[in-house]
Scaffold this motif. Structure first.
Motif, PDB file in Angstrom:
ATOM      1  N   SER A 133      62.136  79.352  39.661  1.00 44.61           N
ATOM      2  CA  SER A 133      63.292  78.521  39.988  1.00 44.61           C
ATOM      3  C   SER A 133      63.588  78.556  41.484  1.00 44.61           C
ATOM      4  CB  SER A 133      64.515  78.998  39.189  1.00 44.61           C
ATOM      5  OG  SER A 133      65.666  78.276  39.541  1.00 44.61           O
ATOM      6  N   ALA A 134      63.507  79.737  42.082  1.00 44.99           N
ATOM      7  CA  ALA A 134      63.772  79.868  43.521  1.00 44.99           C
ATOM      8  C   ALA A 134      62.732  79.111  44.341  1.00 44.99           C
ATOM      9  CB  ALA A 134      63.793  81.337  43.910  1.00 44.99           C
ATOM     10  N   LEU A 135      61.471  79.196  43.924  1.00 45.22           N
ATOM     11  CA  LEU A 135      60.412  78.480  44.636  1.00 45.22           C
ATOM     12  C   LEU A 135      60.595  76.972  44.482  1.00 45.22           C
ATOM     13  CD1 LEU A 135      57.848  78.488  46.282  1.00 45.22           C
ATOM     14  CD2 LEU A 135      56.537  78.802  44.163  1.00 45.22           C
ATOM     15  N   ALA A 136      60.965  76.540  43.264  1.00 45.69           N
ATOM     16  CA  ALA A 136      61.214  75.112  43.049  1.00 45.69           C
ATOM     17  C   ALA A 136      62.357  74.623  43.926  1.00 45.69           C
ATOM     18  CB  ALA A 136      61.522  74.855  41.578  1.00 45.69           C
ATOM     19  N   ALA A 137      63.433  75.423  44.031  1.00 49.55           N
ATOM     20  CA  ALA A 137      64.569  75.044  44.873  1.00 49.55           C
ATOM     21  C   ALA A 137      64.139  74.879  46.324  1.00 49.55           C
ATOM     22  CB  ALA A 137      65.667  76.095  44.758  1.00 49.55           C
ATOM     23  N   GLU A 138      63.256  75.755  46.771  1.00 44.47           N
ATOM     24  CA  GLU A 138      62.784  75.690  48.159  1.00 44.47           C
ATOM     25  C   GLU A 138      61.947  74.436  48.394  1.00 44.47           C
ATOM     26  OE1 GLU A 138      59.959  78.286  51.215  1.00 44.47           O
ATOM     27  OE2 GLU A 138      60.759  79.212  49.394  1.00 44.47           O
ATOM     28  N   VAL A 139      61.011  74.158  47.479  1.00 44.48           N
ATOM     29  CA  VAL A 139      60.130  72.998  47.651  1.00 44.48           C
ATOM     30  C   VAL A 139      60.927  71.697  47.558  1.00 44.48           C
ATOM     31  CG1 VAL A 139      58.152  71.755  46.706  1.00 44.48           C
ATOM     32  CG2 VAL A 139      58.117  74.254  46.791  1.00 44.48           C
ATOM     33  N   PHE A 140      61.758  71.582  46.525  1.00 45.17           N
ATOM     34  CA  PHE A 140      62.550  70.363  46.375  1.00 45.17           C
ATOM     35  C   PHE A 140      63.517  70.191  47.544  1.00 45.17           C
ATOM     36  CE2 PHE A 140      61.734  70.839  41.651  1.00 45.17           C
ATOM     37  CZ  PHE A 140      60.942  69.700  41.566  1.00 45.17           C
ATOM     38  N   GLY A 141      64.148  71.281  47.972  1.00 45.67           N
ATOM     39  CA  GLY A 141      65.097  71.186  49.075  1.00 45.67           C
ATOM     40  C   GLY A 141      64.448  70.769  50.377  1.00 45.67           C
ATOM     41  N   ASP A 142      63.237  71.275  50.626  1.00 47.16           N
ATOM     42  CA  ASP A 142      62.553  70.965  51.883  1.00 47.16           C
ATOM     43  C   ASP A 142      62.034  69.538  51.933  1.00 47.16           C
ATOM     44  OD1 ASP A 142      63.038  73.517  52.774  1.00 47.16           O
ATOM     45  OD2 ASP A 142      61.017  74.282  52.355  1.00 47.16           O
ATOM     46  N   LEU A 143      61.622  69.003  50.797  1.00 50.47           N
ATOM     47  CA  LEU A 143      60.900  67.722  50.795  1.00 50.47           C
ATOM     48  C   LEU A 143      61.661  66.589  50.122  1.00 50.47           C
ATOM     49  CD1 LEU A 143      57.278  68.981  49.997  1.00 50.47           C
ATOM     50  CD2 LEU A 143      58.292  68.452  52.209  1.00 50.47           C
ATOM     51  N   ARG A 147      64.043  60.599  53.291  1.00 45.77           N
ATOM     52  CA  ARG A 147      62.711  60.517  52.680  1.00 45.77           C
ATOM     53  C   ARG A 147      62.788  59.789  51.338  1.00 45.77           C
ATOM     54  NH1 ARG A 147      57.928  63.905  52.744  1.00 45.77           N
ATOM     55  NH2 ARG A 147      56.852  63.855  50.722  1.00 45.77           N
ATOM     56  N   LEU A 148      63.808  60.106  50.554  1.00 47.91           N
ATOM     57  CA  LEU A 148      63.956  59.476  49.250  1.00 47.91           C
ATOM     58  C   LEU A 148      64.220  57.982  49.389  1.00 47.91           C
ATOM     59  CD1 LEU A 148      66.163  62.178  47.491  1.00 47.91           C
ATOM     60  CD2 LEU A 148      63.732  61.753  47.105  1.00 47.91           C
ATOM     61  N   ALA A 149      65.010  57.596  50.374  1.00 53.06           N
ATOM     62  CA  ALA A 149      65.338  56.186  50.563  1.00 53.06           C
ATOM     63  C   ALA A 149      64.100  55.365  50.898  1.00 53.06           C
ATOM     64  CB  ALA A 149      66.383  56.034  51.656  1.00 53.06           C
ATOM     65  N   ALA A 150      63.121  55.992  51.546  1.00 58.19           N
ATOM     66  CA  ALA A 150      61.921  55.266  51.951  1.00 58.19           C
ATOM     67  C   ALA A 150      60.910  55.108  50.820  1.00 58.19           C
ATOM     68  CB  ALA A 150      61.259  55.985  53.129  1.00 58.19           C
ATOM     69  N   LEU A 151      61.113  55.816  49.719  1.00 64.59           N
ATOM     70  CA  LEU A 151      60.131  55.793  48.637  1.00 64.59           C
ATOM     71  C   LEU A 151      60.229  54.553  47.759  1.00 64.59           C
ATOM     72  CD1 LEU A 151      60.269  59.502  47.403  1.00 64.59           C
ATOM     73  CD2 LEU A 151      58.345  58.379  48.559  1.00 64.59           C
ATOM     74  N   ALA A 187      56.866  57.277  42.816  1.00 63.71           N
ATOM     75  CA  ALA A 187      56.898  58.733  42.817  1.00 63.71           C
ATOM     76  C   ALA A 187      56.496  59.248  44.195  1.00 63.71           C
ATOM     77  CB  ALA A 187      55.958  59.278  41.754  1.00 63.71           C
ATOM     78  N   ASP A 188      56.956  60.427  44.519  1.00 67.59           N
ATOM     79  CA  ASP A 188      56.683  61.044  45.822  1.00 67.59           C
ATOM     80  C   ASP A 188      55.371  61.816  45.726  1.00 67.59           C
ATOM     81  OD1 ASP A 188      56.634  62.508  48.174  1.00 67.59           O
ATOM     82  OD2 ASP A 188      58.801  62.844  48.182  1.00 67.59           O
ATOM     83  N   ALA A 189      54.289  61.193  46.203  1.00 68.49           N
ATOM     84  CA  ALA A 189      52.963  61.804  46.103  1.00 68.49           C
ATOM     85  C   ALA A 189      52.883  63.092  46.918  1.00 68.49           C
ATOM     86  CB  ALA A 189      51.897  60.817  46.566  1.00 68.49           C
ATOM     87  N   GLY A 190      53.507  63.114  48.086  1.00 67.25           N
ATOM     88  CA  GLY A 190      53.470  64.314  48.913  1.00 67.25           C
ATOM     89  C   GLY A 190      54.179  65.482  48.256  1.00 67.25           C
ATOM     90  N   LEU A 191      55.325  65.233  47.660  1.00 69.55           N
ATOM     91  CA  LEU A 191      56.056  66.289  46.966  1.00 69.55           C
ATOM     92  C   LEU A 191      55.284  66.767  45.744  1.00 69.55           C
ATOM     93  CD1 LEU A 191      58.489  68.065  46.411  1.00 69.55           C
ATOM     94  CD2 LEU A 191      59.647  66.089  45.396  1.00 69.55           C
ATOM     95  N   TRP A 192      54.657  65.836  45.032  1.00 64.43           N
ATOM     96  CA  TRP A 192      53.862  66.216  43.863  1.00 64.43           C
ATOM     97  C   TRP A 192      52.728  67.172  44.261  1.00 64.43           C
ATOM     98  CZ3 TRP A 192      54.636  66.308  38.933  1.00 64.43           C
ATOM     99  CH2 TRP A 192      53.572  66.400  38.041  1.00 64.43           C
ATOM    100  N   LYS A 193      52.073  66.880  45.376  1.00 59.64           N
ATOM    101  CA  LYS A 193      51.003  67.754  45.858  1.00 59.64           C
ATOM    102  C   LYS A 193      51.551  69.126  46.227  1.00 59.64           C
ATOM    103  CE  LYS A 193      47.985  64.077  47.628  1.00 59.64           C
ATOM    104  NZ  LYS A 193      47.381  63.459  48.851  1.00 59.64           N
ATOM    105  N   ALA A 194      52.738  69.150  46.829  1.00 62.32           N
ATOM    106  CA  ALA A 194      53.344  70.425  47.218  1.00 62.32           C
ATOM    107  C   ALA A 194      53.698  71.254  45.985  1.00 62.32           C
ATOM    108  CB  ALA A 194      54.584  70.174  48.066  1.00 62.32           C
ATOM    109  N   LEU A 195      54.221  70.620  44.941  1.00 62.09           N
ATOM    110  CA  LEU A 195      54.550  71.331  43.708  1.00 62.09           C
ATOM    111  C   LEU A 195      53.297  71.908  43.064  1.00 62.09           C
ATOM    112  CD1 LEU A 195      57.102  68.814  42.160  1.00 62.09           C
ATOM    113  CD2 LEU A 195      57.640  71.079  43.048  1.00 62.09           C
ATOM    114  N   CYS A 196      52.234  71.113  43.077  1.00 62.16           N
ATOM    115  CA  CYS A 196      50.974  71.588  42.492  1.00 62.16           C
ATOM    116  C   CYS A 196      50.388  72.730  43.306  1.00 62.16           C
ATOM    117  CB  CYS A 196      49.973  70.433  42.410  1.00 62.16           C
ATOM    118  SG  CYS A 196      50.494  69.079  41.345  1.00 62.16           S
TER     119      CYS A 196
END
Length: 371
Positions: A13-23, A28-32, A36-45
């Motif tokens: 959960s802490a790692l997810a909070a960090e990744v989601f918070g950073d990206l 960034r969301l407004a530009a999508l 889906a956010d391909a860059g964020l998906w790669k970071a989560l993986c």
């Protein structure tokens, strides 16, 4: 019952909070757009969060989805984990698990579920032929436009795995309230394999063409379990959306002044925020209970319905409160608060109307026990 997260669940959960918070910054969301956010998906993986779901269980997934909801990050995290990793892990055959789970863990495969009306119990009007091919249409499937693998229930509540790029599968983009990369799914003699098919069956049918028991090697209640899991996971996502909406409203009212004092000093504002907090906690605790029961091997179906009802009914109240407490800014389509409002309303539609969920729960609780 004990909802206390394990060390592994807290770490995920802490790692997810960090990744989601950073990206997931608002810009960034407004530009999508709806994608889906391909860059964020790669970071989560790359962080191993998809693969961690097998170890952290449904409760761990709910904790991570809360963090996604706080930021309204545009990735099919819930869909791919529920309809792919957890469904195949629990109900797939040994061959299906060996073939499909590695790709789902590293993110090269993205799964979603073609349940009509989202997670509602009615199911889509999809029929299966004796040759193991599917026919029918599902009007809206979230994250369909970016998926590679589909989990499709038929009219008999059997679950089928379908490749998005298979012949007979047509995908048309559909606009929804929130950016889900949603699509309309049409199946025209699309090849499929039953979830849990075992060697010795031909597409889940015997030599005579009769159903050969596609749930051999998996629990017979696969449809019920996947549906309950989906409801629980998306309730967890809604808890995060509501928590994020409330946090933004609190920050705004604490700094915005009117008549020489912060808006938060007004008793009416405090009462609205307090009600929203209690609603958010109700969504969270019911989702935790349903997830914990599923992980413990206990009956979680009525508890998942309860969580979905709270997420639907209370979720709408919270995101409306978050928008109202922003005053005129809440009506700005480009303001981050409006994203939480749209997500909350879309999740309400996906979980199913509160009255329908309550009716289903009542029917379940009053059902005569089988002898």
């Amino acid at each position: 019952m004990d909802f206390t997260p394990t060390e592994e669940q807290l770490a995920a959960s802490a790692l997810a909070a960090e990744v989601f918070g950073d990206l997931s910054a608002p810009e960034r969301l407004a530009a999508l757009g709806p994608s889906a956010d391909a860059g964020l998906w790669k970071a989560l993986c790359a962080a191993g969060l998809l693969g961690a779901v097998a170890e952290t269980g449904l409760l761990g997934l709910v904790l991570m989805l809360e963090e996604q909801g706080r930021t309204t990050a545009q990735v099919p995290f819930a869909a791919s984990c529920v309809y792919g990793l957890l469904a195949i892990g629990a109900h797939g055959s040994a061959e299906q698990r060996a073939r499909l789970l590695p790709g789902l863990r590293d993110g090269t495969e993205v799964a979603t579920g073609a349940f009509a009306g989202g997670a509602r119990a009615g199911g889509p009007r999809v029929t299966a032929t004796t040759a193991g091919r599917l026919r029918g249409c599902v009007p809206v499937v979230p994250w369909l436009c970016g998926a590679t693998l589909l989990l499709v229930p038929d009219v008999h509540r059997r679950l089928w795995l379908v490749r998005v790029d298979a012949p007979g599968v047509r995908v048309e983009p559909v606009a929804t309230t929130a950016p889900w990369s949603a699509g309309r799914l049409t199946l025209d003699d699309a090849p499929a394999e039953p979830l849990g098919a075992t060697p010795g069956t031909r597409d889940g049918h015997d030599a005579a063409g009769a159903c050969a028991g596609p749930y051999e090697g998996a629990r017979a209640d696969a449809h019920e379990d996947v549906l309950a899991t989906a409801r629980t996971a998306f309730a967890g996502l809604q808890a995060g959306v509501c928590a994020g909406a409330l946090a933004r409203a609190v920050a705004h009212t604490a700094t915005r002044e009117q008549f020489g004092r912060p808006l938060a000093a007004n008793q009416g504002v405090q009462l609205r925020a307090a009600d929203a907090y209690m609603d958010t906690e109700a969504i969270r605790v019911t989702a935790y209970e349903a997830a914990w029961r599923r992980d413990a091997g206990l009956d979680a179906v009525p508890h998942a319905l309860t969580a979905a009802w709270w997420a639907s009914e209370a979720g709408k109240r919270v995101v409306h409160t978050g928008q109202h407490l922003h005053g005129g800014l809440g009506a700005d389509l480009d303001h981050p608060a409006h994203r939480h409002f749209l997500w909350g309303r879309q999740l309400d539609a996906y979980l199913g109307a509160g009255a329908e969920l309550l009716e289903e729960l009542g029917a379940l609780l009053t059902k005569e026990p089988q002898p």
